[in-house]
Design a protein around this motif. Structure first.
Motif, PDB file in Angstrom:
ATOM      1  N   SER A  63       0.825  -1.207   0.000  1.00 13.44           N
ATOM      2  CA  SER A  63       0.000   0.000   0.000  1.00 13.44           C
ATOM      3  C   SER A  63       0.862   1.262   0.000  1.00 13.44           C
ATOM      4  O   SER A  63       0.410   2.330  -0.418  1.00 13.44           O
ATOM      5  CB  SER A  63      -0.933   0.014   1.218  1.00 13.44           C
ATOM      6  N   TRP A  64       2.100   1.145   0.478  1.00 18.71           N
ATOM      7  CA  TRP A  64       3.003   2.297   0.535  1.00 18.71           C
ATOM      8  C   TRP A  64       3.890   2.391  -0.712  1.00 18.71           C
ATOM      9  O   TRP A  64       4.751   3.263  -0.789  1.00 18.71           O
ATOM     10  CB  TRP A  64       3.908   2.190   1.765  1.00 18.71           C
ATOM     11  N   PHE A  85       3.732   3.432  -3.795  1.00 14.74           N
ATOM     12  CA  PHE A  85       3.848   4.609  -4.653  1.00 14.74           C
ATOM     13  C   PHE A  85       4.120   5.899  -3.874  1.00 14.74           C
ATOM     14  O   PHE A  85       4.229   6.967  -4.480  1.00 14.74           O
ATOM     15  CB  PHE A  85       2.572   4.774  -5.484  1.00 14.74           C
ATOM     16  N   PHE A  86       4.208   5.816  -2.552  1.00 15.55           N
ATOM     17  CA  PHE A  86       4.418   7.032  -1.761  1.00 15.55           C
ATOM     18  C   PHE A  86       5.719   7.759  -2.108  1.00 15.55           C
ATOM     19  O   PHE A  86       5.720   8.986  -2.258  1.00 15.55           O
ATOM     20  CB  PHE A  86       4.398   6.709  -0.267  1.00 15.55           C
ATOM     21  N   LEU A 135      -3.280  10.273   1.825  1.00 16.70           N
ATOM     22  CA  LEU A 135      -2.560   9.103   1.322  1.00 16.70           C
ATOM     23  C   LEU A 135      -3.047   8.691  -0.059  1.00 16.70           C
ATOM     24  O   LEU A 135      -2.254   8.250  -0.892  1.00 16.70           O
ATOM     25  CB  LEU A 135      -2.718   7.941   2.305  1.00 16.70           C
ATOM     26  N   THR A 136      -4.355   8.820  -0.300  1.00 10.64           N
ATOM     27  CA  THR A 136      -4.858   8.449  -1.625  1.00 10.64           C
ATOM     28  C   THR A 136      -4.356   9.427  -2.688  1.00 10.64           C
ATOM     29  O   THR A 136      -3.990   9.018  -3.794  1.00 10.64           O
ATOM     30  CB  THR A 136      -6.395   8.402  -1.632  1.00 10.64           C
ATOM     31  N   THR A 190      -0.735   8.680  -3.264  1.00  7.78           N
ATOM     32  CA  THR A 190      -0.604   7.479  -4.089  1.00  7.78           C
ATOM     33  C   THR A 190      -0.901   7.791  -5.553  1.00  7.78           C
ATOM     34  O   THR A 190      -0.207   7.310  -6.455  1.00  7.78           O
ATOM     35  CB  THR A 190      -1.554   6.384  -3.586  1.00  7.78           C
TER      36      THR A 190
END
Length: 223
Positions: free
Chosen positions: A21-22, A24-25, A74-75, A78
């Motif tokens: 979930s991280w 593409f941060f 966060l979205t 991302t």
């Protein structure tokens, strides 16, 4: 410790990709580094994490719910990372052929991650909430029978030590207490009597969830 726990759970629940979930941060941070207008928006999540450092409890059952208001940070981060990794937006100039694979590769990776979430992570996560706190639709069945309906309108005082059997029944009442069934959690003789006296037009029933089809009509002292 609670913060680390909430972030660990949140990392999996954010998109259902586990630690990916991280993914593409870093790309998103790199893309946003020169756009100062985006910094306050992207900082909301981090601000909530800092504020809740002072809170004593973590959250895992439904994800890191204390950070919910900041998840859009966060979205968006991302989304920026996806654009950066894919080489978007494409400027109007010739691109070397070797860059043509990037959008396709990122799109394929996203499709794979979303597919894995839908096929594996999401069913497992939602399955863990089925019957949670012993709350099940089958507990409503006694109140839906024709025999029980003849007792309505009724106030049901639920005799139970824990809130879960009582909470299970609240789907049958509305906030305005106008439904055929309304419910109260028994808190002792005095409070029960005052609640019963507040609804003189209803049948007062004492109900033990351990005996689901037994409705005891309570003849309480009148005012």
């Amino acid at each position: 410790m609670n913060t680390r726990f909430s972030l660990r759970v949140g990392s999996a629940d954010l998109f259902g990709w586990g630690w990916s979930s991280w993914l593409f941060f870093p790309f998103g941070l790199w893309m946003a580094r020169k756009n100062r207008q985006s910094w306050p928006v992207l900082a909301v999540f981090g601000s909530l994490v800092l504020v809740y450092l002072a809170y004593w409890v973590g959250a895992w059952l439904f994800g890191p719910r204390y950070y919910f208001e900041g998840l859009y940070s966060l979205t968006l981060l991302t989304a920026l990372g996806v654009f950066s990794a894919a080489g978007w937006p494409v400027k109007r100039r010739p691109w070397p052929r070797r860059r043509g694979w990037r959008p396709l590769a990122v799109t394929a990776l996203l499709a794979l991650l979303v597919g894995l979430n839908v096929a594996f992570y999401l069913p497992l996560r939602l399955g863990g909430m089925r019957g949670l706190y012993t709350i099940r639709r089958s507990r409503l069945a006694p109140f839906l029978s024709a025999e029980a309906q003849r007792l309505t309108p009724a106030l049901v005082i639920v005799d139970t030590e824990h809130w879960m059997p009582y909470g299970n029944l609240l789907v049958l009442e509305d906030p305005w207490l106008t439904t055929p069934w309304i419910f109260a959690w028994s808190r002792g003789a005095g409070p029960d009597l005052r609640v019963a006296q507040a609804f003189p037009d209803r049948t007062i029933i004492r109900y033990n969830p351990e005996e689901p089809y037994r409705f005891v009509i309570w003849r309480y002292p009148q005012r």
